[in-house]
Enzyme design. Sequence first.
Site, PDB file in Angstrom:
ATOM      1  N   ARG A 323       0.842  -1.199   0.000  1.00 15.86           N
ATOM      2  CA  ARG A 323       0.000   0.000   0.000  1.00 15.86           C
ATOM      3  C   ARG A 323       0.878   1.251   0.000  1.00 15.86           C
ATOM      4  O   ARG A 323       1.859   1.352   0.731  1.00 15.86           O
ATOM      5  CB  ARG A 323      -0.902   0.020   1.236  1.00 15.86           C
ATOM      6  N   ASP A 375       3.374   6.082 -18.506  1.00 20.69           N
ATOM      7  CA  ASP A 375       2.519   7.232 -18.812  1.00 20.69           C
ATOM      8  C   ASP A 375       1.270   7.155 -17.933  1.00 20.69           C
ATOM      9  O   ASP A 375       0.760   6.071 -17.637  1.00 20.69           O
ATOM     10  CB  ASP A 375       2.128   7.182 -20.287  1.00 20.69           C
TER      11      ASP A 375
END
EC number: 2.7.11.5
Length: 579
Positions: A323, A375
Amino acid sequence: MQPSLSSENIKQIAYQILNGFDKSFRWYSRITRGAQQRFEQAQWQAIQQAVKERISIYEQSLSAAVSDIYQHVSPMQQNHQFWCSLKAEYLRLLDDHPQYELAETFYNSVIGRLFKHQKIDDSMMFVLPSRCYLSGQDRTQVVHSFDTTGTVRKLLDDIFSTYRFNIPFAHLDQDLTLVDRIIRQHLTPSHLASIHTIELLKPVFYRSKSAYLVGRICMPEQTLPFVIALMLDEQQQLVIDAILLEPSDLSVIFGFARAYFMADTQYPAEVVAFLHELLPNKKYFELYISIGLYKHGKTVFYRNFLQHLDHSSDYFTFAPGVRGLVMSVFHLPSYGIVFKIIKDHFPESKSVSRERVKDCYRLVKMTDRVGRMADTHEYMNFRLPKNRMSTELLNELLQECGSSIELTDDEVIIKHLYIERKMTPLNLYLEQEQDPQKIRHALNELGLCIKQIAAANIFAGDMLHKNFGITRHGRVIFYDYDEICYMHEREFRALPKSDDPYAIDTLSVGPTDVFPEQFEHFIVGKKALKQILKELHGDLMTQEFWLEAQRKAASREVQYFWPYAQNKRLVNQQLVNGL
């Protein structure tokens, strides 16, 4: 209440929006068209500037179009019928428009800006496309077909008689002789005899220090990629750098971690349709994005995503991996995208702000990602069906990212969101992989990734291996951007030489100081992995490496990293083939 507008007023506004798109696309095309001259003149820094300018065009054009509308109408005072009529009139104007699909996206952007992305309604905008594009209808506008009845060499001569450059080749005859030989080695005599067509896209694909002729070899039972990579030698003369005939080569060239191509065409839908035939595993939105039409790529993604939701039943849940401290990351297991939301609060160990995180993502957008930085695409008020959210995920998003979440009876509306291609987190890969060679390859890729990002003038910052992913092609890609910065924004220092293990505590450490000798302690955790990384890329843990990388970045020297294996380059094939 403003009086209702006449049909002539509506026609005028529709025309203004389309005129705004046409101006924007002409601007985009002018920059793209200049790619050949910049390449031929080795204007490498100008190429990087052109990439940034072309990305910026859309927002500037959109702002101008929205401003024009406010000169004629008060948007908030118009009823729903007005917007339906405006869409219908705009659609009429799109008849026979060669870039109608891009013009629809521009219209959506205008409506989105006017309503702050709070109205996603197909009656007002083009949530769904107005028509289904029939690929092939403009094929002759974008594809050259070459005669294959003669020899391979005759074919190659025909190709280079068709594609013209304003600088000479250094040794074209020698290059073509070698390309001829490589093709004959790659294909059996029966395959060669069965070739009925060679097709190449008319636009040349320019990126960084390379130009590519992109097409395919057509045989009755199969097609193969046919890509010729061109570069300049030290005397700034053209050379054929590689001939690429494998689908995997083409997939990496069009990868999501690379800068957008400049490929000049007035028929982008047809170019993308042809590329999709070459790369069927890539989605249409990925291919639009690869040629710089990233805004329309976002539209196509959203449509594809809605379609996938209709044909799937799994639940959104946490993405695999550790996380994050800055981002909440989740995914739909059946779909190859992760969704990232900036958290409302960061731990003290993260000295960044929400705006700083956004700036980092914008920086990556404008940077040559050299095949090593994923990207990302930004969305406002992205809507997800609430009944597809796992309870655990929804509760955590409300707790960690509450300011970005709005709930309705049926939807979870995310006010600000990034999407990114899904990869296997490198830490999970290294935990699960048993093959020593694959582990060594991944660690070598990790070191290369960090080095190549630095060569692109980016310091990755948080280089824990959990912040990297590995693709199906075995490439390691960086995807955690909240601590990135330009190379000149860090001071790379040596640790003090002392017998005192706590000497670092007495050292004056500034907020921009970095001690490369410490990298070996946290990039990877396990001792065996550390040893391999040090063996392969021990220079990463030295001040000297980083100072040299910093010097090169300061000199604005544009470095280049090939998107294909070095053994594919003709300069190396010469040794194999005895030329």
